[in-house]
Design an enzyme around this catalytic site. Structure first.
Site, PDB file in Angstrom:
ATOM      1  NE  ARG A 180      67.190 -61.257 -76.300  1.00 47.09           N
ATOM      2  CZ  ARG A 180      66.172 -62.095 -76.483  1.00 47.09           C
ATOM      3  NH1 ARG A 180      66.312 -63.143 -77.256  1.00 47.09           N
ATOM      4  NH2 ARG A 180      65.016 -61.884 -75.902  1.00 47.09           N
ATOM      5  CE1 TYR A 209      82.969 -42.197 -82.685  1.00 51.94           C
ATOM      6  CE2 TYR A 209      80.797 -43.187 -82.562  1.00 51.94           C
ATOM      7  CZ  TYR A 209      82.138 -43.285 -82.874  1.00 51.94           C
ATOM      8  OH  TYR A 209      82.626 -44.463 -83.350  1.00 51.94           O
ATOM      9  CG  ASP A 229      79.331 -40.751 -75.971  1.00 54.11           C
ATOM     10  OD1 ASP A 229      80.213 -41.131 -75.178  1.00 54.11           O
ATOM     11  OD2 ASP A 229      79.249 -41.158 -77.137  1.00 54.11           O
ATOM     12  CE  LYS A 288      86.383 -45.534 -79.040  1.00 62.85           C
ATOM     13  NZ  LYS A 288      85.303 -44.566 -79.157  1.00 62.85           N
TER      14      LYS A 288
HETATM   15  C1  LIG Z   1      84.115 -44.740 -80.111  1.00 65.66           C
HETATM   16  C2  LIG Z   1      82.997 -43.951 -79.613  1.00 65.66           C
HETATM   17  C3  LIG Z   1      81.693 -44.431 -79.680  1.00 65.66           C
HETATM   18  C4  LIG Z   1      81.341 -45.739 -80.350  1.00 65.66           C
HETATM   19  O1  LIG Z   1      81.899 -46.838 -79.736  1.00 65.66           O
HETATM   20  P1  LIG Z   1      82.109 -48.211 -80.543  1.00 65.66           P
HETATM   21  O2  LIG Z   1      82.357 -49.195 -79.463  1.00 65.66           O
HETATM   22  O3  LIG Z   1      83.250 -47.982 -81.469  1.00 65.66           O
HETATM   23  O4  LIG Z   1      80.840 -48.496 -81.273  1.00 65.66           O
HETATM   24  C5  LIG Z   1      80.689 -43.670 -79.141  1.00 65.66           C
HETATM   25  N1  LIG Z   1      80.947 -42.456 -78.602  1.00 65.66           N
HETATM   26  C6  LIG Z   1      82.186 -41.956 -78.539  1.00 65.66           C
HETATM   27  C7  LIG Z   1      82.398 -40.623 -77.924  1.00 65.66           C
HETATM   28  C8  LIG Z   1      83.244 -42.668 -79.050  1.00 65.66           C
HETATM   29  O5  LIG Z   1      84.470 -42.152 -79.013  1.00 65.66           O
END
Ligand SMILES: *Cc1c(COP(=O)(O)O)cnc(C)c1O
Length: 391
Positions: free
Chosen positions: A54, A107, A179, A204
């Site tokens: 984990r 987000y 973020d 992403k």
């Molecule tokens: C897509 C995204 C997230 C969340 O990511 P997931 O892997 O889909 O949970 C968080 N912050 C931003 C800016 C995003 O574009």
């Protein structure tokens, strides 16, 4: 001389000499890790930083190491989605009775976590104008624990003055959390700009192929211990198979991003010159109001941007985007393929209510040839105009 990013992307997180000469780190599936002595079991072995599945098998640890070094942090912790990274990072640093400042253009699911879960846990949240820079200090309270930024902002692409906000946070005894999904560890070096905790939806561009959910929390030596134990407390670990795919994605991230940026600029410029388009929201275009800040702090742009159309006609917009051939209609982004989704910033903003007329579309520009994308969009805008002229 420190190694350049291109070289780091190729060399980090793998060690062929200790992997039978295989170029890539193997997929280590493990729950139990057996230790050689009672002493190692209880105190760990610095030469083998794995303790239990984990907490990360060697595949996950390789990914964590690679991303931390690339961004200039000391430690990254991988989790099972970007959202898990956001939620667990916030929970690691917030306590009952704290106050936090969150960018108004954050987000959506981050906002719902702050307004929902955190508020229920007794943490108060103030949303701030993403363009306020140092003036965010006017919103500080005695118990303000952290600033949560995202730059550029989701849906509307405001670039935030992260270094100025980080200075404000630090002189008020608070943390700067960001973020950095859009900027990636390659195009925005968070820790050079004063960020204490950087979050990535690796889903992403790090993964880059639309087939894995992944989150990362990256931090500095000062906060490393707190971040590691705080994130591990939630147990939302990443599977080694997904870590392997993320490491594979990382190898080509600079090459992909360069092409995403080039294609994106071509398409964004073409859209800017179309009469149907009221506004292009793309900080990498020199006429964008956020261009100067983007230029100062970022070393490149990803393929995600937005436009605002003149029309509010839903049927016309549906006629345009329903029949695009090269643009999938779906959430997430950062894969090799182009995407489009309608967005409604008026539904979430409170610090700066969004009142502009016209549909907002968010595009992710993929690795297709931009000529094909433009032909597709051109036909789409013809369909849009046909519906408008009939009504
Ligand atoms: C897509 C995204 C997230 C969340 O990511 P997931 O892997 O889909 O949970 C968080 N912050 C931003 C800016 C995003 O574009």
């Amino acid at each position: 001389m420190p190694l350049k990013d291109e070289t780091l992307l190729v060399s980090l997180g793998r060690d062929p000499d200790n992997n039978y000469g295989c170029v890539n780190t193997a997929i280590y599936r493990a729950s139990t890790i057996s230790h050689q002595s009672m002493d190692i079991l209880e105190n760990g072995d610095p030469s083998r930083p794995v303790r239990y599945g984990r907490y990360g098998t060697p595949t996950v640890r390789a990914l964590e190491e690679a991303v931390a070094k690339l961004e200039g942090g000391s430690r990254a912790v991988a989790v099972s989605s970007g959202k898990a990274a956001v939620a667990s990072a916030l929970m690691t640093f917030c306590e009952q009775g704290d106050h936090i400042l969150v960018a108004d253009s954050v987000y959506g699911p981050t906002r719902s976590f702050a307004s929902g879960y955190l508020t229920r846990m007794g943490i108060s949240v103030t949303y701030f104008d993403p363009c306020m820079g140092e003036r965010v200090e006017t919103l500080f309270q005695k118990n303000t624990r952290l600033i949560f930024a995202e730059s550029p902002g989701s849906l509307t692409f405001e670039v935030m003055d992260i270094p100025a906000m980080a200075r404000v946070a630090h002189r008020n005894g608070a943390l700067m959390m960001m973020d950095n999904t859009w900027g990636t560890p390659l195009y925005f070096k968070s820790f050079k700009h004063g960020v204490d905790v950087s979050i990535h939806a690796g889903t992403k561009y790090i993964v880059g192929h639309s087939d894995v959910m992944l989150g990362l929390v990256v931090t500095t030596p000062a906060l490393e211990e707190r971040v590691v134990s705080g994130i591990h407390d939630f147990g939302a670990s990443l599977s080694p198979d997904d870590a392997f795919l993320a490491l594979r994605g990382l190898r080509t991230m600079d090459v992909r991003l360069e092409r995403h940026e080039k294609n994106m600029l071509t398409v964004a410029r073409w859209l800017r010159d179309r009469p149907e388009v009221a506004e292009v929201m793309c900080p990498a275009l020199p006429e964008d109001p956020h261009y100067a800040l983007w230029r100062r702090d970022f070393t490149g742009s990803s393929g995600l941007f937005g436009i605002r159309l003149h029309t509010d006609n839903r049927d016309a917009v549906a006629a345009m985007i329903d029949d695009l051939h090269h643009f999938g209609m779906g959430y997430s982004w950062g894969g090799y393929e182009s995407l489009v989704v309608p967005q409604y910033p008026d539904r979430s903003r409170t610090a700066v209510p969004y009142t502009k007329p016209g549909y907002v579309l968010r595009f992710h520009i993929g690795l297709e040839h931009p000529d094909d994308l433009i032909d597709d969009l051109s036909a789409g805008l013809d369909r849009l105009n046909q519906v408008i002229s009939r009504t």
